[in-house]
Design a protein around this motif. Structure first.
Motif, PDB file in Angstrom:
ATOM      1  N   TYR A 172      46.477  33.298  24.429  1.00 45.50           N
ATOM      2  CA  TYR A 172      46.912  34.248  24.240  1.00 45.50           C
ATOM      3  C   TYR A 172      47.981  34.301  24.226  1.00 45.50           C
ATOM      4  N   LYS A 173      48.071  34.468  25.596  1.00 45.64           N
ATOM      5  CA  LYS A 173      50.191  35.176  26.071  1.00 45.64           C
ATOM      6  C   LYS A 173      50.758  33.221  25.673  1.00 45.64           C
ATOM      7  N   LYS A 174      50.150  32.669  26.206  1.00 49.64           N
ATOM      8  CA  LYS A 174      51.051  31.260  25.847  1.00 49.64           C
ATOM      9  C   LYS A 174      51.166  30.572  24.589  1.00 49.64           C
ATOM     10  N   ASN A 175      50.191  31.021  23.717  1.00 49.67           N
ATOM     11  CA  ASN A 175      49.555  30.952  22.570  1.00 49.67           C
ATOM     12  C   ASN A 175      50.003  29.630  22.001  1.00 49.67           C
ATOM     13  N   GLU A 176      48.871  28.759  23.070  1.00 49.47           N
ATOM     14  CA  GLU A 176      47.992  27.866  23.442  1.00 49.47           C
ATOM     15  C   GLU A 176      46.433  27.430  22.945  1.00 49.47           C
ATOM     16  N   THR A 177      46.652  26.592  21.838  1.00 46.75           N
ATOM     17  CA  THR A 177      44.763  26.446  21.618  1.00 46.75           C
ATOM     18  C   THR A 177      44.600  25.029  22.604  1.00 46.75           C
ATOM     19  N   CYS A 178      43.482  25.550  23.834  1.00 39.03           N
ATOM     20  CA  CYS A 178      43.440  25.534  25.421  1.00 39.03           C
ATOM     21  C   CYS A 178      42.030  23.860  25.022  1.00 39.03           C
ATOM     22  N   ILE A 179      41.106  24.209  24.038  1.00 38.00           N
ATOM     23  CA  ILE A 179      39.780  24.092  23.697  1.00 38.00           C
ATOM     24  C   ILE A 179      39.199  24.154  22.246  1.00 38.00           C
ATOM     25  N   HIS A 180      39.407  23.195  20.986  1.00 35.94           N
ATOM     26  CA  HIS A 180      38.132  23.319  19.834  1.00 35.94           C
ATOM     27  C   HIS A 180      37.597  22.503  19.663  1.00 35.94           C
ATOM     28  N   LYS A 181      36.197  22.233  20.447  1.00 34.39           N
ATOM     29  CA  LYS A 181      35.450  21.319  20.268  1.00 34.39           C
ATOM     30  C   LYS A 181      33.940  21.979  20.176  1.00 34.39           C
ATOM     31  N   LYS A 222      47.976  34.138  15.373  1.00 33.15           N
ATOM     32  CA  LYS A 222      46.702  33.859  15.075  1.00 33.15           C
ATOM     33  C   LYS A 222      45.617  34.361  14.772  1.00 33.15           C
ATOM     34  N   LYS A 223      44.943  33.432  13.657  1.00 31.30           N
ATOM     35  CA  LYS A 223      44.136  34.032  13.225  1.00 31.30           C
ATOM     36  C   LYS A 223      43.016  32.489  12.735  1.00 31.30           C
ATOM     37  N   TYR A 226      41.084  37.459  13.949  1.00 31.42           N
ATOM     38  CA  TYR A 226      42.445  37.727  14.577  1.00 31.42           C
ATOM     39  C   TYR A 226      43.232  38.496  16.192  1.00 31.42           C
ATOM     40  N   VAL A 227      43.863  37.760  16.344  1.00 37.27           N
ATOM     41  CA  VAL A 227      44.881  37.678  17.884  1.00 37.27           C
ATOM     42  C   VAL A 227      46.174  38.470  17.376  1.00 37.27           C
ATOM     43  N   TYR A 228      46.968  39.765  17.609  1.00 36.97           N
ATOM     44  CA  TYR A 228      47.679  40.331  17.311  1.00 36.97           C
ATOM     45  C   TYR A 228      48.080  40.712  18.219  1.00 36.97           C
ATOM     46  N   ASP A 229      49.235  40.441  17.929  1.00 37.35           N
ATOM     47  CA  ASP A 229      50.832  40.751  19.153  1.00 37.35           C
ATOM     48  C   ASP A 229      51.068  42.309  19.186  1.00 37.35           C
ATOM     49  N   LEU A 278      40.708  33.564  25.346  1.00 36.01           N
ATOM     50  CA  LEU A 278      40.308  33.919  24.499  1.00 36.01           C
ATOM     51  C   LEU A 278      39.154  32.797  23.961  1.00 36.01           C
ATOM     52  N   ILE A 279      38.212  33.469  24.389  1.00 34.23           N
ATOM     53  CA  ILE A 279      36.735  32.084  24.221  1.00 34.23           C
ATOM     54  C   ILE A 279      36.165  32.873  22.693  1.00 34.23           C
ATOM     55  N   PHE A 280      36.490  31.883  22.115  1.00 29.42           N
ATOM     56  CA  PHE A 280      34.818  32.125  20.548  1.00 29.42           C
ATOM     57  C   PHE A 280      34.311  31.091  20.186  1.00 29.42           C
ATOM     58  N   ASP A 281      33.645  31.657  19.012  1.00 32.25           N
ATOM     59  CA  ASP A 281      32.735  30.642  18.126  1.00 32.25           C
ATOM     60  C   ASP A 281      32.940  30.939  17.060  1.00 32.25           C
ATOM     61  N   THR A 282      32.902  29.499  16.511  1.00 27.63           N
ATOM     62  CA  THR A 282      32.836  29.508  15.132  1.00 27.63           C
ATOM     63  C   THR A 282      31.941  28.395  14.274  1.00 27.63           C
TER      64      THR A 282
END
Length: 129
Positions: A118-127, A84-85, A73-76, A101-105
């Motif tokens: 998280y400041k711009k609410n943009e996913t930069c990469i989801h590779k 985002k979640k 979770y990303v909570y403002d 925020l750098i994460f694995d899934t």
């Protein structure tokens, strides 16, 4: 080392009652509802100015060989909303670096690395790996 449910300044805290997660604010009576997770809070991190809190939840599954669905979770905190979640089939790990925020899934046995501003609410990469 277990992550703290209390922010470094002590102004905020994350609490869990049954299956619901709440934000506590120092000096304010009551709690702000975040979500009904149905899972246990696993890891909590705060950004440097404490305007965001990041946390993962996992079911209370003790069998390490079974899948453990996880949600990050990303909570403002300022706007008091989940921005985002992400959900994954297995335990998710993450770190906070500056405004990222750098994460694995993992989903359908495919691993992926995500980078989210998280400041711009943009996913930069989801590779997918």
């Amino acid at each position: 080392r277990r992550s703290s449910l209390i922010s470094p300044s002590g102004n905020f805290g994350i609490t869990q009652t049954a299956d619901s997660v709440f934000l506590s604010i120092a000096g304010v009576e009551g709690k702000v509802f975040i979500d009904s997770t149905g899972s246990k809070i696993n890891k909590v991190k705060w950004n440097t100015d404490e305007s965001f809190v990041f946390f993962t939840t996992n079911p209370a599954n003790k069998d390490k060989l079974k899948k453990m669905p996880s949600t990050i979770y990303v909570y403002d905190i300022v706007n008091q909303k989940t921005v985002k979640k992400w959900e994954g089939e297995y335990k998710m790990n993450f770190i906070i670096v500056n405004e990222l925020l750098i994460f694995d899934t993992s989903f359908n046995n495919r691993s992926a690395i995500g980078v989210y501003n998280y400041k711009k609410n943009e996913t930069c990469i989801h590779k997918k790996i």
